[in-house]
Scaffold this motif. Structure first.
Motif, short mmCIF file in Angstrom:
data_model
loop_
_atom_site.label_atom_id
_atom_site.label_comp_id
_atom_site.label_asym_id
_atom_site.label_seq_id
_atom_site.Cartn_x
_atom_site.Cartn_y
_atom_site.Cartn_z
N SER A 108 0.77 -1.14 -0.03
CA SER A 108 0.21 0.07 -0.02
C SER A 108 0.88 1.16 -0.14
N VAL A 109 0.26 2.12 -0.77
CA VAL A 109 1.14 3.43 -0.58
C VAL A 109 0.35 4.71 -0.28
N LEU A 110 0.82 5.53 0.41
CA LEU A 110 0.07 6.78 0.74
C LEU A 110 1.01 7.98 0.16
N GLU A 111 0.13 8.68 -0.51
CA GLU A 111 0.91 9.85 -1.33
C GLU A 111 -0.29 11.01 -1.92
N ARG A 112 0.15 12.16 -1.81
CA ARG A 112 -0.78 13.17 -2.02
C ARG A 112 -1.13 12.94 -3.77
N ASN A 113 -0.04 12.69 -4.42
CA ASN A 113 -0.50 12.57 -5.90
C ASN A 113 -0.92 11.30 -6.31
N THR A 136 -3.61 2.51 -3.10
CA THR A 136 -2.80 3.71 -2.71
C THR A 136 -3.89 4.55 -2.10
N VAL A 137 -3.63 5.08 -0.80
CA VAL A 137 -4.24 5.80 -0.17
C VAL A 137 -3.84 7.51 -0.42
N THR A 138 -4.86 8.26 -1.10
CA THR A 138 -4.37 9.51 -1.59
C THR A 138 -4.63 10.44 -0.51
N GLY A 139 -3.57 11.46 -0.10
CA GLY A 139 -3.91 12.36 0.90
C GLY A 139 -2.54 12.69 1.47
N GLU A 148 -6.81 11.45 9.84
CA GLU A 148 -7.57 10.55 9.22
C GLU A 148 -7.18 9.97 8.05
N THR A 149 -6.38 10.46 7.13
CA THR A 149 -5.56 9.90 6.15
C THR A 149 -4.78 8.81 6.68
#
Length: 398
Positions: A46-51, A63-66, A72-73
């Motif tokens: 899993s990846v957490l990234e703004r883009n 992918t979690v966008t934030g 919360e993100t």
């Protein structure tokens, strides 16, 4: 796409088998290559990234966008992983500490990131471990820079303590007359700075060291790096230095990652003087550009060993599988699109391994990919890599 299982409403029984659930904060090319190493090992990544269209997000459905500083993100992200790791040192250590306080496994740890993401604290930790670094001190005013110049001699290197990379956040000051401009450039009134004595080097070296959760360490070959405009252009493996110097550099690198409590693959940048003296420039608490050659050139790449380390698995061999290897960064030449041109010609070069990062836009000096080649000598490998690199460029904006 780009949603958690929780959001999709799937029961646990619907999830595919995974040997481990690895979460990566940050979605750039380092996360992309780490994910590519983790997937064949049966990991769910899993990846957490703004883009939402980052290099890693293109590969990873989970992918979690934030914003990684948003609570919360973060909660959504960590709900679907067992272990959290990083692709960069820009995630504030306080954010990671919140995760640890809630019982989540984070490697490298918040304490390690707190030491390494602040260059002043990093240098102080290395000094406490008895490791060689250039003289340095914190500076809060132009007057303190002038005093440091009197103490250390000129030139000096002024640096931001946080968030500098590829020369961004550095300014060389050759005399007192240059202090004011450097202070303004690095916004000294708004952010913490430090100053270092200029270390006169003849070569820049680097070592990738992977340290496991159990303290076991593997050390990759000492390499030479060639910078242009503060951006790494070439990595030659192994470095053309005496074996005794290579052993010394490797030992310094091992001691450095141990001193900061590293877990995972870390890049250790070093200076070598004409007299054979070695000093640590900086530590990068993550997989590192100087280790990209390991994908094709070593038994186990820095990326796979990073995955193994943070998951608590046995580490693989860092041994070279060829006498020599060279990596060339593929850099943007101007502002333009991310579509590569000349790829067919580059792929036609025998022995050239082409990696493109899938970035939407190119820019002058932006890392868009890299090319690795193996050979009997670094000169032979360089010729192959250069032939492929000459063919590649990115579409300009017209």
């Amino acid at each position: 796409m780009h949603e958690t299982y929780e959001q999709e409403g799937l029961p646990p029984s619907a999830r595919p088998f995974a040997s481990a659930r690895l979460g990566i904060i940050g979605g750039g090319q380092l996360a992309r290559m780490t994910a590519l190493a983790a997937l064949p090992l049966g990991c769910e990544v899993s990846v957490l990234e703004r883009n939402p269209f980052s290099p890693a997000a293109q590969l990873i459905p989970l992918t979690v966008t934030g914003d990684w500083s948003d609570d919360e993100t973060l909660r959504r992200f960590v709900a679907q992983v067992d272990v959290v790791t990083l692709e960069n040192e820009f995630v504030d250590a306080a954010v990671l500490r919140r995760l640890e306080d809630r019982g989540h496994k984070v490697f490298p740890s918040a304490a390690c990131i707190a030491l390494t993401q602040d260059k002043l604290l990093q240098k102080e930790a290395l000094v406490r471990a008895g490791l060689p670094v250039a003289e340095f001190c914190a500076v809060d005013s132009p007057a303190q820079i002038a005093a440091a110049g009197e103490k250390f001699g000129w030139p000096l290197v002024l640096k931001t303590r946080r968030n500098g990379y590829d020369g961004k956040g550095n300014a060389t000051i050759h005399s007192p007359a240059g202090i004011s401009a450097a202070w303004e450039t690095l916004r000294g009134d708004d952010q913490a700075l430090l100053v270092e004595a200029f270390w006169r080097f003849s070569q820049e070296l680097a070592v990738i060291v992977t340290r496991g959760r159990d303290g076991n360490v593997v050390t990759y070959p000492v390499v030479e790096t060639v910078q242009r405009d503060h951006v790494c252009h070439v990595v030659r493996a192994p470095a053309a230095i005496a074996p005794a110097l290579a052993d010394q550099a490797a030992e310094i690198a091992r001691r450095a990652v141990t001193a900061v409590g590293a877990v995972g693959s870390f890049g250790v940048e070093l200076f070598l003087s004409e007299t054979g003296a070695i000093a640590i420039n900086e530590l990068a608490p993550r997989v590192h550009n100087s280790g990209h050659y390991t994908i094709e050139a070593c038994v186990c790449s820095q990326f796979e060993n990073h995955v193994r380390a943070v998951l608590g698995w046995p580490l693989g061999s860092p041994r070279l599988i060829a006498p020599a290897a060279v990596m060339l960064n593929v850099l943007g030449m101007q502002r333009g699109g991310g579509r590569p041109l000349g790829l067919e010609q580059a792929l036609a070069v025998p022995g050239a391994f082409v990696h493109l990062y899938g970035k939407a836009q190119s820019g002058a000096g932006r890392k868009m990919g890299h090319i690795t080649a193996l050979g009997q000598t670094t000169r032979e490998a360089m010729a192959t890599a250069q032939e492929a690199a000459r063919a590649l460029y990115f579409e300009p904006i017209t």
